[in-house]
Design an enzyme around this catalytic site. Structure first.
Site, mmCIF file in Angstrom:
data_model
loop_
_atom_site.group_PDB
_atom_site.id
_atom_site.type_symbol
_atom_site.label_atom_id
_atom_site.label_comp_id
_atom_site.label_asym_id
_atom_site.label_seq_id
_atom_site.Cartn_x
_atom_site.Cartn_y
_atom_site.Cartn_z
ATOM 1 N N LYS A 114 44.541 26.411 79.743
ATOM 2 C CA LYS A 114 44.612 26.653 81.185
ATOM 3 C C LYS A 114 43.583 25.780 81.993
ATOM 4 O O LYS A 114 43.909 25.032 82.935
ATOM 5 C CB LYS A 114 44.574 28.211 81.525
ATOM 6 C CG LYS A 114 45.604 29.026 81.019
ATOM 7 C CD LYS A 114 45.310 30.383 81.630
ATOM 8 C CE LYS A 114 46.455 31.483 81.345
ATOM 9 N NZ LYS A 114 46.043 32.866 81.632
ATOM 10 N N LYS A 166 49.086 40.808 86.194
ATOM 11 C CA LYS A 166 48.006 41.777 86.324
ATOM 12 C C LYS A 166 46.528 41.158 86.819
ATOM 13 O O LYS A 166 46.036 41.572 87.653
ATOM 14 C CB LYS A 166 47.643 42.103 84.581
ATOM 15 C CG LYS A 166 46.517 42.897 84.518
ATOM 16 C CD LYS A 166 46.416 43.146 82.969
ATOM 17 C CE LYS A 166 44.996 43.874 82.699
ATOM 18 N NZ LYS A 166 44.727 44.189 81.437
#
Ligand code: F6P
Length: 511
Positions: free
Chosen positions: A475, A183
């Site tokens: 992350k 996405k």
């Protein structure tokens, strides 16, 4: 009161504490909930404004407050707009409908005609992670056995090179189509694996033929273009579809290609049927609401921190993992949209495995452990095989485990110590969800059932089910550590904690 006692003198309990919708029967009578407690749960739901919250979701209001977005996964399967739709929903439905037609057309073309150099597509490499993998994987594994002339899908999610390496070692690039599903198109794992596969195609087929075999599904068309995939090989998704709610979008393209457009459309239709049920059924007969309230009872009233999901169907092995993301990434939050701590505990830990296998793994703890763990048992009445003895045994085990958890066992022999060690305390709760058959339609309804259960619980807990800020920190730290692990001469970041620095040093010393 023990749950078993609730059945005594109540001949209608099983029927009263069951409900049906979209080809599914939910039996929640083995929870220690009586009619008074159930009425209180519905009063709680109404006092939380649940009906209005359901209407807000389907009206396309910005239920995702922190990102100021609606959550319109229902528009992906809702067909053409109708008069009752708000402008936002009508627009979403039009975009979704157009893309659905395009992806089905492309899938059918590749199923019948193949690639321009007349090679057939036999293997699809679906590259994606989280919501860009788990839904397609679940649906593929559940339905591939029924599809005639199914094409194989190989899922690559992990950045661990072992995943992609085993495929490039075995697949024929001439007959392979690679679909990069992301996405954001900024997910490290997907981009790295995409680069490996693009190089693998290019080295063997040349850049022209490689480009034809590399498709993208994303909401970030600019990033796709930067990666080097042309717009005509890019299928769009939108920011009003959360990743863990995106199976119904072009994220499911590889399903349409592998299983056929009809199967994919039937999957959507099953989910749409459950949407209609969720919107219209009175709370007392509403399967997502019932499952949500049972979950609240177990999680908040009985303080049980986990929920175990056990599908008794080998084709649903991927269901617990799928539900882990759907439930825990949606409701694993401790703060409301107003920035204040929630008043109660939120998402339980979701875990599980396939029955009957897990009877030989963790059911000992479910029967005799110190913790009580509510279980969602899921079964399928009509199998897709002719092995009657196997299926009878499967269903007998399914029902027996649920009954054993409730009933327990108390032994009375001359050896009291041994008896107590062999006792099962019982009064351990479970729901049983029975599907008539496992088809694209009932699978769609089953998944939508859990989607709406999760949303209902988010309303009752007062949290946003549609953002996932918690995944950012890890992350960004990984990006900070990457240079020191990619390049032995790179300096170890100074502000690192002692453990991380020592672990990096250990890797360097071993190399
Ligand atoms: O886990 C975080 C997450 O953003 C999920 O919500 C999402 O499904 C997954 O990573 C993959 O994201 P993308 O589809 O953007 O690659």
């Amino acid at each position: 009161v023990r749950c078993e006692a609730l059945f005594a003198g109540d001949a209608t309990r099983a029927a009263d504490f069951s409900a049906r919708a979209a080809g599914m029967l939910l039996d929640y009578s083995k929870h220690g909930i009586d009619r008074e407690a159930r009425a209180a749960l519905f009063a709680l739901a109404r006092s939380a404004g649940l009906e209005a919250a359901i209407a807000r979701l389907f009206a396309g209001e910005k239920v995702n407050r922190s990102e100021s977005r609606p959550a319109l996964h229902m528009a992906l399967r809702g067909g053409a707009p109708d008069a009752a739709d708000t402008a936002v929903v009508a627009q979403a439905k039009r975009a979704a409908h157009a893309t659905l037609e395009r992806l089905c057309e492309l899938a059918e073309a590749l199923r019948t005609g193949g690639l321009s150099d007349s090679n057939p597509v036999e293997d699809i490499v679906h590259v994606g992670i989280g919501g860009s993998e788990l839904g397609p994987r679940l649906a593929y594994e559940a339905l591939v056995g029924q599809a005639r002339a199914a094409r194989r899908i190989h899922f690559v999610a992990n950045v661990d090179g072992h995943a992609v390496a085993r495929l490039t070692a075995t697949l024929d690039p001439r007959r392979t189509l690679v679909v990069l599903v992301s996405k954001t198109f900024s997910t490290q794992e997907t981009l790295l694996n995409g680069e490996v596969l693009r190089r693998w195609l290019g080295d063997r087929l040349g850049s022209e033929a490689a480009a034809e075999r590399l498709l993208a599904v994303s909401a970030n068309t600019a990033a796709v273009a930067r990666f080097g995939i042309a717009p005509e090989r890019t299928l769009p998704i939108w920011d009003w579809v959360g990743g863990r709610y995106s199976l119904w979008s072009a994220v499911g393209f590889s399903l349409a290609l592998a299983l056929g457009a009809d199967a994919f459309r039937a999957l959507l239709a099953g989910a749409a049927a459950l949407d209609a049920h969720f919107r219209s059924a009175p709370l007392e007969q509403n399967l997502p609401v019932l499952m949500a309230l049972i979950g609240i009872w177990q999680r908040n009233l009985c303080a049980r921190p986990t929920l175990c999901v056990v599908p008794y169907d080998d084709r649903l092995q991927a269901l617990p993992s799928y539900l882990q993301q759907l439930d825990m990434e949606s409701n694993g939050k401790r703060v409301t949209p107003l920035g204040v701590p929630t008043e109660s505990a939120t998402a339980p830990v979701i875990w599980g495995g396939v029955g009957t296998n897990v009877q030989h793994a963790f059911f000992q703890a479910l029967h005799q452990g110190t913790d009580v763990v509510p279980v969602d048992f899921i079964g399928v009445i009509a199998p897709d095989h002719a092995l009657g003895a196997n299926h009878a045994a499967l269903l007998a085990n399914l029902f027996a485990q649920s009954a054993a958890m409730m009933r327990g066992r108390r032994l009375e022999s001359s050896d009291a110590a041994l008896d107590r060690q062999r006792d099962c305390p019982g009064d351990r709760p479970s729901s049983t969800l029975l599907l008539d058959r496992l088809t694209p339609s009932t699978l769609g309804a089953l998944i939508a059932l859990y989607e709406h259960k999760v949303y209902t619980q988010s309303v009752l807990w007062g949290i946003n089910a549609f953002d996932q800020w918690g995944v950012e920190l890890g992350k960004s730290l990984a990006n900070q550590l990457l240079p020191a692990l990619a390049d032995p001469n790179a300096t170890i970041p100074a502000d690192l904690d002692g453990s991380s620095a020592a672990l990096i040093a250990a890797v360097r010393a071993a190399r």
